[in-house]
Design a protein around this motif. Structure first.
Motif, PDB file in Angstrom:
ATOM      1  N   LEU A   1      42.533  22.918  40.377  1.00  0.00           N
ATOM      2  CA  LEU A   1      43.006  23.829  41.086  1.00  0.00           C
ATOM      3  C   LEU A   1      43.505  25.006  40.613  1.00  0.00           C
ATOM      4  O   LEU A   1      43.897  25.360  39.412  1.00  0.00           O
TER       5      LEU A   1
ATOM      6  N   PRO B   1      45.720  28.459  40.472  1.00  0.00           N
ATOM      7  CA  PRO B   1      46.661  28.884  41.034  1.00  0.00           C
ATOM      8  C   PRO B   1      46.559  30.319  41.918  1.00  0.00           C
ATOM      9  O   PRO B   1      45.544  31.170  41.224  1.00  0.00           O
TER      10      PRO B   1
ATOM     11  N   ASP C   1      49.018  31.761  44.566  1.00  0.00           N
ATOM     12  CA  ASP C   1      49.953  31.844  45.424  1.00  0.00           C
ATOM     13  C   ASP C   1      50.174  33.370  45.470  1.00  0.00           C
ATOM     14  O   ASP C   1      50.133  34.089  44.317  1.00  0.00           O
TER      15      ASP C   1
ATOM     16  N   VAL D   1      48.179  21.005  37.914  1.00  0.00           N
ATOM     17  CA  VAL D   1      48.257  22.529  38.307  1.00  0.00           C
ATOM     18  C   VAL D   1      48.906  22.748  39.256  1.00  0.00           C
ATOM     19  O   VAL D   1      48.826  21.705  40.349  1.00  0.00           O
ATOM     20  N   LYS D   2      49.869  23.502  39.629  1.00  0.00           N
ATOM     21  CA  LYS D   2      50.359  23.903  40.711  1.00  0.00           C
ATOM     22  C   LYS D   2      50.056  25.445  41.363  1.00  0.00           C
ATOM     23  O   LYS D   2      50.107  26.171  40.369  1.00  0.00           O
ATOM     24  N   PRO D   3      49.750  25.656  42.577  1.00  0.00           N
ATOM     25  CA  PRO D   3      49.169  26.736  42.882  1.00  0.00           C
ATOM     26  C   PRO D   3      50.108  28.186  42.704  1.00  0.00           C
ATOM     27  O   PRO D   3      49.624  29.210  42.698  1.00  0.00           O
ATOM     28  N   TRP D   4      51.668  27.766  42.548  1.00  0.00           N
ATOM     29  CA  TRP D   4      52.266  29.034  42.244  1.00  0.00           C
ATOM     30  C   TRP D   4      52.649  29.360  41.005  1.00  0.00           C
ATOM     31  O   TRP D   4      53.608  30.017  40.621  1.00  0.00           O
ATOM     32  N   SER D   5      52.191  28.767  39.953  1.00  0.00           N
ATOM     33  CA  SER D   5      52.335  29.144  38.562  1.00  0.00           C
ATOM     34  C   SER D   5      51.198  28.982  37.506  1.00  0.00           C
ATOM     35  O   SER D   5      50.359  28.054  37.890  1.00  0.00           O
TER      36      SER D   5
END
Lengths: 184, 487
Positions: free
Chosen positions: A124, A126, A128, B281-285
């Motif tokens: 994924l 990032p 945001d 993985v996270k979308p905000w970092s």
């Protein structure tokens, strides 16, 4: 009696797309820091909790190049608020090591780090809105604002930084002689 | 409890408060909070907002350049990256066992770095919070304020760091981004003059380091209610552990324990790290979120760094630091202490251990030896792991027959603490900000929790991200330099 000490010069510092090594070299002036504090006060800097540059800064010191929109925004703020702007270290002056990515398209790098990298649970990228927009390439800061002085080195030594600041405080044109001027 | 406050149900209805940039930490980060009309907190996130792409652009470079290149991830702990890369590439050049001179010089360099980094973090960055209070006057909360009100403390901080930097300079040629370690060993021994110069000051440095432990201990004991509870959450711990369970910053095997101190794994060869650790993985970092595979995302995340190391080891192999470790363990009362602010105490115990270890090494004539390099059968892959000031650091490379790097994977120390730091600031937000009028001093509480982990956000930005938008970059003359990437 109306004797006032000369006004302390306001110094702001920031690290953009750098590694903080130039700030470390700044601190490598060691105990000379206390002598310096007789003449300057820190404004916005990673060393203080002042989050934006005051409008009457005398000296701005910028480490690191430009890799995203936020870097550009901060750099413009520094240029606007500081009488003298100093580019410190290889990254600010020519992009430095982070500019090694300039020959690669962004999507290729993203793919590598966030999709094909070993040990990933999910692929994924990032995205945001809180994350500032990246630039296609890393840019040196003189491409975006006027820079008054450049202190080269990766990083420059504490002695080189001390020399430039001492010259400026004494009202002299800063000069780095043999031994202080190096690019590694 | 984990993941509470990570994502608000209806972010569009909430007010955003940002701490941008997080200051008195190394590198770039910001915190965002989402609050409703009653100032109730619904979302708290620590974002790593920069990226550099090291893992990709190292590819195609000759492997011997790597230890010097990857140092540029970080100016505070360059030696960690330098040595982790060198250790990985020792395997590539077939150096199974370094010469005693080479290994001891690397250790000296590394322990010098531990000393300077821990001193810098404690004195230059954190001490204002600890000495003046978390919501003291903003203009005073910095090293300048400390120099004015506690000149002796500030001076010692500067001189402790200076000594560590000098150790790095004589072992690597430069204080920042030197070239001491090479695949298979080091490229320079110490001279007698360099050694004697360091020996002259080391006893003072050890004494000041002991005082630093006692200073933070006193601060901690003065307000145990605060120091034992601020930002607290329970989690697993991970660190390298050396020979016989010793605290060892340079080499060892991986040990992980759960929140009660029970073993999850132990004695693990770090070359197998990817069997034990997975990342999300996270979308905000831009910083990934690692966890132990065996326990999964929900329960597998962990803490690294001084608090993990000092409680994970069985003993510290130098007498003064061992005495301080025992006091700490007694204070914790037989089960692991999870309080983020206890990081400061354990960090100073480690600084003392670094000083004592430097003292011992300086008395070892191997440092003056001339047998610096070894090599053996060539390999095409190497993993180097080291305990950096901020925790366990993984470097993993593959190299082809033309000596060019084909794959690089890094898990930097701070990445290991990603979930932990997010948990800490959410706890602080719930406890101190929830339902209250937000002030600068309250927001600094969030930063105090982050600073406890001594995050290195420069290190943490080696990865690259992309955005779904376009923006133009206009140069000083109004010319369009270029547009930003489209996702």
């Amino acid at each position: 009696m109306n004797t006032t000490a000369p006004r302390k010069l306001k110094v702001a510092t920031t690290s953009l797309a750098g590694c903080f090594g130039c700030h470390m070299s700044f601190l490598d002036i060691d105990e000379r820091l206390f002598a310096l504090l007789e003449h300057i006060e820190f404004d916005r800097s990673p060393l203080t909790d002042i989050k934006s540059v005051s409008p009457d800064c005398d000296i701005g010191i910028v480490e690191g190049g430009l890799c995203n929109a936020e870097n550009v925004h901060v750099l413009r703020e520094f240029r606007k608020q500081c009488k003298v702007l100093i580019a410190i270290g290889a990254c600010a002056i020519n992009g430095g090591l982070p500019a090694q990515r300039n020959h690669l398209p962004l999507p290729v790098i993203l793919e590598e780090v966030y999709h094909t990298s070993p040990g990933l649970a999910n692929g994924l990228i990032p995205n945001d809105p809180e994350l500032p927009l990246p630039l296609n390439q890393v840019h040196p800061i003189h491409e975006v604002v006027k820079v008054d002085y450049f202190i080269p080195g990766c990083p420059p030594s504490g002695d080189a930084i001390w020399k430039v600041l001492s010259d400026l405080l004494a009202g002299r044109e800063p000069e780095l002689g043999h031994g202080l001027l190096h690019y590694d | 409890m984990s993941y509470q406050l990570e994502t608000a149900a209806h972010p569009e209805t909430l007010r955003r408060v940002a701490i941008d940039p997080v200051s008195r930490v190394e590198g770039h980060g910001k915190v965002t909070l989402l609050l409703d009309e009653q100032n109730k907190v619904h979302q708290v996130r620590l974002h790593i907002v920069e990226f550099r792409g090291f893992e990709k652009f190292i590819q195609g470079r000759p492997y011997w350049e790597v230890p010097v290149m990857v140092q540029r991830l970080c100016g505070i702990c360059p030696v960690s990256h330098h040595l982790a890369a060198a250790k990985a590439l020792d395997q590539v050049v077939g150096a199974r066992q370094l010469t005693p001179t080479a290994e001891k010089l690397r250790r000296l360099m590394h322990y010098g770095q531990m000393l300077q980094s821990h001193a810098l973090h404690f004195f230059h960055l954190c001490s204002p919070d600890l000495l003046f209070g978390f919501d003291s006057e903003v203009t005073r909360r910095n090293i300048v304020g400390v120099a004015q009100e506690h000149p002796e403390i500030a001076k010692r901080g500067v001189l402790l760091r200076k000594f560590g930097q000098e150790v790095i300079r004589v072992t690597s040629g430069k204080r920042v981004h030197g070239t001491g370690a090479v695949p298979g060993g080091v490229n320079k021994a110490l001279t007698v003059a360099e050694r004697d110069e360091l020996l002259r000051d080391i006893y003072q440095i050890v004494a000041w380091s002991r005082d630093a432990v006692h200073l933070i201990q006193k601060v901690h004991m003065q307000d145990p209610g605060l120091y034992n509870s601020f930002g607290i959450f329970r989690s697993n711990f991970m660190s390298l552990v050396g020979h016989n369970g010793d605290l060892d910053f340079y080499h060892g095997t991986l040990r992980a324990r759960d929140d009660n101190g029970k073993a999850i794994f132990d004695g693990v060869d770090y070359c197998q790290y990817d069997r034990y650790i997975e990342e999300e993985v996270k979308p905000w970092s831009y910083m990934k979120f690692p966890y132990f595979r065996a326990l999964g995302k929900e329960h597998g995340w962990y803490k690294v760094g001084p608090l993990a190391r000092v409680q994970n080891c069985d003993q510290i192999p130098t007498p003064f630091a061992e005495r301080e470790r025992k006091e700490f363990v007694d204070y914790a009362g037989g089960s692991p202490l999870h309080a983020p602010l206890a990081y400061h105490w354990t960090r100073m115990i480690e600084m003392l251990h670094a000083a004592e270890t430097i003292k011992d090494l300086l008395h070892d004539d191997d440092l003056l030896g001339d047998h610096l390099l070894v090599e053996g059968p060539r390999a095409f892959e190497g993993v180097g792991v080291i305990e950096a000031p901020r925790g366990t650091l993984f470097h993993h490379y593959r190299v082809d027959e033309n000596d060019l790097v084909t794959m690089a994977n890094l898990i930097v120390s701070t990445t290991n603490n990603n979930q932990a730091m997010n948990e800490a600031i959410r706890h602080v937000a719930r406890r101190y900000l929830h339902g209250r009028e937000i002030t600068e001093g309250l927001l600094n509480h969030i930063e105090v929790a982050i600073r406890a982990f001594d995050p290195c956000l420069s290190c943490a930005t080696h990865a690259l991200g992309k955005m779904p938008l376009e923006v133009e970059l206009i140069d000083a003359d109004g010319e369009r330099v270029h547009a930003l990437a489209r996702g």
